[in-house]
Design an enzyme around this catalytic site. Structure first.
Site, short mmCIF file in Angstrom:
data_model
loop_
_atom_site.label_atom_id
_atom_site.label_comp_id
_atom_site.label_asym_id
_atom_site.label_seq_id
_atom_site.Cartn_x
_atom_site.Cartn_y
_atom_site.Cartn_z
N HIS A 1 -4.94 85.07 -42.88
CA HIS A 1 -5.07 86.45 -42.41
C HIS A 1 -4.45 86.60 -41.05
CE1 HIS A 1 -8.91 84.48 -41.36
NE2 HIS A 1 -9.16 84.45 -42.64
N GLU B 1 -15.22 89.01 -26.57
CA GLU B 1 -15.45 89.89 -27.72
C GLU B 1 -16.90 90.37 -27.76
OE1 GLU B 1 -14.58 87.50 -31.13
OE2 GLU B 1 -12.57 86.98 -30.44
FE LIG Z 1 -14.23 86.35 -32.66
#
Ligand SMILES: [Fe+2]
Length: 435
Positions: A290, A339
């Site tokens: 991906h 994140e």
């Molecule tokens: Fe991550």
């Protein structure tokens, strides 16, 4: 008040909208006398001299200019925080939180904000604040604006109405909205909603923009025409109102003798906007592996370093999984960027449980993370048929700066202190005799 929910389509277009015919001057911004006895007022979202494609300003034609207000007085607040924190606690530990509970006591949007983490420095226009809102009462007598940054709303529970100077936006689960720095607004529940919860990214940096498309071409990801800004709508109300301002990390309050939602007409390219995430044209592999999650970027706030975002707003939307000979959930990773993740609805494919809609996780720079043990076993042995992952909508606020969780978020009873244990049962499969 003109009660209409009409929108103008386009991203940072130069819009023109008037609630009364002829309210907008033609061919100039500040005539000697405005139509209907209105005042002209400019709101800028960039420095005057910003390059043209990053130059944002609107002209508002209003019943009273914004200077008609009392002096600002400090307003006590201990639940909304701004970078830099007084006692910064950047922490490499992976963290996760359950959803913040909906309050029992009457709580409006401002009182229901809770800061989870911040980074950068609002005073130097770098970084972001990440908040969760929960509320069950409409803002009626008070209005709000934020001088520290623009506000990206990500509703998770309950549709909300953003009543702004520029007109009204309604957003529900699966939609987002952005209110530029300085724009005055109220937040109310949409019709039939008892309580609302969602995420907010307060962007201290350069305004969010659409990412470049590179080899993808002219179409794809979030398309400009699918963004919507409100048409002008005004109310002419006198009374005892208050204007709450967030300025340099502190809260202030001024008295108003009128509603500030008194803009009869406006034109320009600095305005609130909304976007339905279902319109995101998702692009992904049709062979194997991906691409990095940057392929899912909806909006980005660049920093001074090319390619190193102050903020990327990234979604993990419903999509077909077709990759062959591939471990389909996200692999284990350690990233330079930090994140913060949330879940709007459904399930996230890297976690079996513990990451629920309304919850959140934080993986700071270089802290390892990835699928939990159960997900790893399942995905390693799954039969790889084309599969539609339909019930999912996760998102990420990704930033080049370390996130500092607030003391309240670190100590919250809804923080999952045992989060790191989700990886503890990942065992060695290594066998030197089995290539
Ligand atoms: Fe991550």
């Amino acid at each position: 008040m003109t009660e209409q929910l009409n929108y103008q389509n386009g991203f940072h277009n130069h819009f023109s909208t008037e609630a009364l015919p002829g309210a907008l001057p033609i061919g100039q911004n500040s005539p000697q006398k405005c139509a209907y006895g209105l005042y002209a007022e400019q709101l800028t979202g960039s420095a005057f001299t910003a390059p043209r494609h990053q130059n944002f300003r609107s002209w508002l034609y209003r019943i009273r200019p914004s200077v008609v207000q009392s002096a600002y007085q400090p307003l006590e607040n201990n639940h909304i925080h701004t970078a830099p924190l007084e006692c910064p606690a950047a922490d490499p530990n992976q963290m996760r939180w359950d959803p913040v509970a909906i309050p029992d006591a009457p709580t409006d949007f401002i009182d229901g904000l809770f800061t989870i983490a911040v980074n950068g420095d609002a005073g130097t226009q770098a970084g972001v604040g990440v908040h969760v809102y929960t509320f069950n009462e409409d803002m009626t007598e008070r209005f709000f604006y934020n001088a520290d940054g623009e506000l990206l709303f990500v509703p998770q529970l309950g549709a909300i109405r953003l009543r702004t100077e520029f007109g009204e936006l309604e957003i529900d689960n699966g939609e987002i909205a952005v209110i530029p720095r300085g724009v005055k607004f109220q937040v109310r529940k949409a019709q039939g909603v008892d309580a609302a919860r969602g995420y907010i990214c307060e962007n201290y940096g350069s305004p969010l923009e659409l990412p470049g498309l590179g080899p993808i071409g002219a179409n794809g990801l979030a398309n400009p025409r699918d963004f919507q800004s409100p048409v002008a709508a005004y109310e002419d109300l006198e009374g005892d109102y208050r204007l709450v301002a967030k300025f340099s990390g502190r809260f202030w309050e001024a008295k108003l003798n009128h509603s500030p939602l008194d803009v009869v007409a406006w034109h320009g390219n600095c305005a609130p906007y909304k976007y339905n995430l279902a319109h995101f044209n998702t692009i992904n592999t049709v062979s194997f592996d991906h691409p990095d999650p940057s392929i899912f970027t909806v909006l980005t706030s660049p920093s001074d370093t090319p390619g190193m975002a102050n903020l990327d707003f990234v979604i993990f939307p419903p999509r077909w999984m077709v990759a062959e000979n591939t471990f389909r959930p996200p692999w284990f990773h350690r990233n330079l960027m930090s994140e913060f993740m949330g879940l709007i609805h459904g399930e996230y494919d890297a976690k079996a449980e513990g990451f629920t809609p309304g919850g959140a996780s934080l993986h700071n720079s270089m802290s390892p993370h990835g699928p939990d043990a159960e997900t790893f076993e399942k995905a390693s042995n799954a039969e790889l048929k084309p599969q539609f992952q339909g019930d999912t909508l996760a998102f990420m606020f990704e930033s080049r700066y370390f996130f500092h969780p607030t003391p309240a978020a670190l100590e919250a009873d809804f923080r999952q202190r045992d989060y790191v244990d989700v990886w503890s049962t990942l065992r060695s499969h290594f066998d030197p005799s089995q290539p």
